[in-house]
Scaffold this active site. Structure first.
Site, PDB file in Angstrom:
ATOM      1  CE  LYS A   1       5.605 -10.316   1.980  1.00 40.13           C
ATOM      2  NZ  LYS A   1       5.938  -8.748   2.305  1.00 40.13           N
TER       3      LYS A   1
ATOM      4  CG  HIS B   1       4.877   1.804   2.046  1.00 39.32           C
ATOM      5  ND1 HIS B   1       5.498   2.008   0.387  1.00 39.32           N
ATOM      6  CD2 HIS B   1       4.265   0.595   2.045  1.00 39.32           C
ATOM      7  CE1 HIS B   1       5.580   0.601  -0.225  1.00 39.32           C
ATOM      8  NE2 HIS B   1       4.811  -0.032   0.874  1.00 39.32           N
TER       9      HIS B   1
ATOM     10  CE  LYS C   1      10.765  -7.911  -2.322  1.00 37.31           C
ATOM     11  NZ  LYS C   1       9.739  -7.127  -3.286  1.00 37.31           N
TER      12      LYS C   1
ATOM     13  CD  GLU D   1       1.438  -2.763   1.038  1.00 31.73           C
ATOM     14  OE1 GLU D   1       1.088  -3.658   0.440  1.00 31.73           O
ATOM     15  OE2 GLU D   1       2.142  -1.759   1.126  1.00 31.73           O
TER      16      GLU D   1
ATOM     17  CG  ASN E   1       6.499  -5.311  -5.599  1.00 35.10           C
ATOM     18  OD1 ASN E   1       6.615  -4.839  -4.471  1.00 35.10           O
ATOM     19  ND2 ASN E   1       7.341  -6.393  -6.353  1.00 35.10           N
TER      20      ASN E   1
ATOM     21  NE  ARG F   1      32.525 -10.322   4.810  1.00 39.03           N
ATOM     22  CZ  ARG F   1      33.641 -10.586   5.410  1.00 39.03           C
ATOM     23  NH1 ARG F   1      33.972 -11.197   6.408  1.00 39.03           N
ATOM     24  NH2 ARG F   1      34.783  -9.613   5.026  1.00 39.03           N
TER      25      ARG F   1
ATOM     26  NE  ARG G   1       8.695 -11.096  -1.598  1.00 34.68           N
ATOM     27  CZ  ARG G   1       9.461 -11.423  -0.529  1.00 34.68           C
ATOM     28  NH1 ARG G   1      10.314 -12.325  -0.439  1.00 34.68           N
ATOM     29  NH2 ARG G   1       9.566 -10.226   0.425  1.00 34.68           N
TER      30      ARG G   1
ATOM     31  CG  HIS H   1       4.192  -1.645  -3.891  1.00 36.84           C
ATOM     32  ND1 HIS H   1       3.017  -2.097  -3.723  1.00 36.84           N
ATOM     33  CD2 HIS H   1       4.686  -1.793  -2.439  1.00 36.84           C
ATOM     34  CE1 HIS H   1       2.898  -2.450  -2.321  1.00 36.84           C
ATOM     35  NE2 HIS H   1       3.971  -2.228  -1.611  1.00 36.84           N
TER      36      HIS H   1
ATOM     37  CG  HIS I   1       8.256   2.299  -4.578  1.00 39.18           C
ATOM     38  ND1 HIS I   1       8.781   1.030  -4.912  1.00 39.18           N
ATOM     39  CD2 HIS I   1       7.856   1.772  -3.404  1.00 39.18           C
ATOM     40  CE1 HIS I   1       8.870   0.104  -3.838  1.00 39.18           C
ATOM     41  NE2 HIS I   1       8.149   0.823  -2.678  1.00 39.18           N
TER      42      HIS I   1
ATOM     43  CD  GLU J   1       9.706  -8.722  -6.209  1.00 38.98           C
ATOM     44  OE1 GLU J   1       9.719  -8.649  -5.091  1.00 38.98           O
ATOM     45  OE2 GLU J   1       9.626  -7.825  -7.269  1.00 38.98           O
TER      46      GLU J   1
END
Lengths: 359, 359
Positions: free
Chosen positions: A224, A262, A140, A182, A242, A118, A238, A245, A249, A234
């Site tokens: 960033k 990517h 992330k 990026e 993306n 955990r 934030r 993205h 994606h 986000e």
């Protein structure tokens, strides 16, 4: 060496940037407090740097796990290898994981750290440009699902990010270019002078000039870190990160993970987002062309894959994490250097962009 | 109906306890704000209550996923079924998961909610006594690993816990008894008058008397809510809730998940913890015997499985989540009603307890 800070209260952490830092554990070993260290790497990076990193901890218990290399292995299944290694070593919840590799290693190691017992500590040691300027910073973590990228994951901040710019010397050109996508993104969404700087210094970057690299990485990480510090989970700003993205994606998932890198998908996706911004009257044709030229100079794709139809895109984009009640959220530009988050894009305009990019 | 609150600032949530609450969505539907609802249940519970729960949401999109029943299915592999269902339904990060079943369904649904798109809401609808008095409250979620129980998971609090006491009428005797082990635990660690009450009311509980059940469940949940409110992430006091669990997890892992029920393993493990407490001079023989008698009356085991040796126990306990740098943490009693967390148990005393319980 430059050191920045990601400001998140009691979860704040440093980003160290400089040449040779993997061999300078004095700089970053304080981020590894426990006696048990698990270094997670992949088959490409391990032969280059694993020994250097392990030798920094000869006073502790160090175990290693080497994953297969590539986005197609960023799965729950491969993640099981990390848990197996941790449990076979009988590591407790005071252990620390080190992510030595690119974005896939970083995302998976971070997610393993988020879930093992955990939650345990981890440190990012990114060795690709993409990981150094983007995925290693901000917490992330996660894995892909056959039906969507990064769909299973957690927010879990590292204790430190250690960026050794010398690792970029061994990075293949294609991966280096993918990282530049990026870097360019930060200029597009919030830093027009940085976009100018990138246009002026692209040749130096492509030649892996040390000073140019440090400047580009530090400037990207500062962007960033500022955004993450204001919006860790986000809920607003934030999402600007993306840019490209949602389209990207869809390209990655639709072509099969690993076929497009990517950053390559983000470059093509950004061209699609800019086309859509232009259709909405927010960007002129010269600005769109300026960005396309920069991506092209960086050896990045500026068109969508021939195998995906407009319908494919719509289906794949419907599971994007930013979707709410079926309404897509898109990151667009209202002028270069000024990204915006929009939930109200007319479907006709989106359709026109898809038709322009798909065959 | 009784309503308690787990006090965790902006993550606080209610626990509703009463007969027939699954059929009273007016009480709890406010905890499900979004338009997309995924009900997760298992093959045993779904035929009994799935329709009732789904019918509460005929104004929303409701999907269901029914998992195989049993602790042996509490794995990363089975968890994949939940992610598959969510992605096939194209649910976004504003969806809500409902966990309809026992502790396994609750732990897995909670963990799926923690990880899906890096975190979505969920509500606990526990249908076993064990889940109602323990696992549904407090936000511990996760799955097992072949080498250790609950080794992969997250802290993720539900939006509400809805306890319908009428579901206990259909619960098999063996599962009901297993739940009583956790009820008795609260008396042992912090509430001696509750232990007295349980001894006086055990027959009524075994007969599933409605008033006795509500009282036992509410008192258990109040104990748990107070402890969790003070120590959400188990940095101190919350560890008391693990009385009998370090031994118990070793029994569950060592015999194979599902052979012993969790509550059965906790009962036997608690007897071992009490034996060890007595060896350290903290508990007299009469107190140990008193607890053994109560577990026996509740049809719970008070001895370890014949198949496990003392060495087996030591090996299995070494990966317990409370272990630090190889030193076991054990929950013991310094008198009935007074649990303590100890990291300094002499290994000779532990060995003597294991030898007394193993063959």
């Amino acid at each position: 060496m430059q050191t920045l800070t990601v400001d998140l209260g009691d979860r704040s952490y440093p980003i160290h940037i400089g040449p040779g830092l993997l061999g300078r554990p004095d700089v970053w070993r304080a981020a590894v407090p426990g006696r048990q260290v698990m270094v997670v790497s992949n088959t490409t990076v391990a032969p280059l740097y694993l020994e250097t990193v392990c030798s920094a901890f000869d006073d502790r218990r160090v175990e290693t796990v080497v994953l297969p290399d590539g986005e197609s292995f960023k799965t729950l299944d491969t993640l099981g290898n990390v848990f197996d290694a941790l449990l076979r070593a009988r590591f407790d919840r005071h252990c620390t994981l080190l992510a030595l590799g690119g974005g896939v290693v970083g995302d998976m190691t971070g997610f393993a750290a988020a879930c093992y017992q955990r939650g345990v500590d981890f440190v990012q040691l990114p060795t690709t440009l993409l990981a150094q300027v983007d995925s290693s910073v901000g917490g992330k973590t996660g894995v892909n699902h056959p039906l969507g990228k990064n769909m299973i994951g957690a927010f879990h901040q590292p204790r430190a990010v250690v960026i050794d710019t010398r690792t970029l010397v061994t990075l293949p050109d294609r991966e280096f270019a993918a990282g530049l996508a990026e870097v360019i993104k930060y200029g597009l969404i919030r830093d027009l002078p940085f976009l100018d700087w990138l246009e002026a210094n692209l040749e130096a970057l492509l030649a892996r000039d040390g000073a140019a690299l440090t400047e580009a990485i530090a400037r990207s990480c500062r962007c960033k870190a500022e955004i993450v510090g204001r919006d860790e989970r986000e809920s607003g700003e934030r999402a600007l990160l993306n840019l490209g993205h949602t389209f990207g994606h869809a390209i990655e998932t639709g072509t099969g993970y690993g076929v497009w890198l990517h950053g390559e998908a983000v470059a093509a996706g950004t061209c699609m987002a800019l086309d859509l911004s232009a259709r909405l009257g927010w960007l002129d044709a010269a600005a769109v062309e300026r960005v396309r030229r920069l991506f092209s100079r960086a050896q990045l794709p500026v068109t969508a894959p021939a195998s995906l139809s407009a319908e494919d895109f719509l289906g794949l984009m419907a599971v994007d994490k930013k979707t709410r009640d079926g309404q897509l959220t898109l990151i667009l530009l209202q002028g270069l250097g000024h990204g915006v988050v929009r939930r109200d894009v007319p479907s006709a305009a989106l359709r026109a962009t898809l038709d322009a990019f798909c065959h």
